[in-house]
Design an enzyme around this catalytic site. Structure first.
Site: not given
Length: 203
Positions: A12, A88-89
């Protein structure tokens, strides 16, 4: 010389939204971006999904066995790439992060990675650990816990209840799994509650 960037934050903290904003900024100036995400992140399938409801098609989905050099080479056949954006590494492998570093340096293409630093057990992800070692620039995207303090950890809930065991990867929104950004105090409180222990128990 272009740089490899790692912009991390708890759940978030607006990582996907920030990525899409960067893409928009480049395109507004007539430049081209390439957006990639790991295939293991099935949320949105071939799209990036922001919690604000904004979506964006990715240019490539990457499996753990794929070569990023090959993927970038294929994307370059469609035109010049001025910046590579990675969502989303944390789910990328060590060798893939090594490739990102090499691409940024040798091809002079900035690569900006967005992802989590730690999982719901406060352990590091493979990709994040390598990025923390290699990235030229490391930046934190901040958000707050439900108590108002700065959030630094990620709590996993199933059917609304915090859980502290299970596989490292469980995608948000699937099988009643959700995540919540927590400060360290609340994280340990919920962990103690889940185990029915005192907050400062050594058990």
């Amino acid at each position: 010389m272009a740089k490899l960037y790692f912009r991390y934050g708890a759940m978030n903290s607006g990582k996907s939204t920030a990525l899409m904003q960067v893409a928009h900024n480049y395109e507004e100036r007539g430049m081209c971006t390439a957006i990639i995400k790991p295939k293991i992140d099935t949320k949105g399938n071939d799209q990036i999904v922001s919690r604000l409801g904004v979506t964006r098609q990715v240019d490539a989905q990457v499996s753990s066995s794929d070569s990023l050099k090959d993927i970038v080479q294929n994307l370059e056949k469609k035109g010049t790439i001025n910046c590579i954006l990675v969502d989303e590494a944390q789910f990328f492998t060590t060798s893939q992060v090594d490739e990102m570093f090499e691409i940024a340096v040798k091809k002079d293409i900035p690569i900006i990675c967005y992802g989590l630093r730690t999982d719901f057990l406060a352990n590091g992800f493979e990709g994040s650990k390598r990025l923390l070692l290699l990235a030229h620039t490391i930046e934190e995207l901040k958000t707050i816990c439900r108590c108002g303090r700065k959030a630094v950890l990620n709590g996993r809930t199933i059917n609304g209840k915090f859980v502290f065991e299970g596989d490292q990867v469980a995608i948000d929104g699937e099988a009643e799994v959700t995540y919540e950004s927590l400060c360290a105090t609340c994280y340990y409180k919920y962990r103690a509650d889940e185990r029915n222990l005192s907050l400062f128990s050594n058990q």
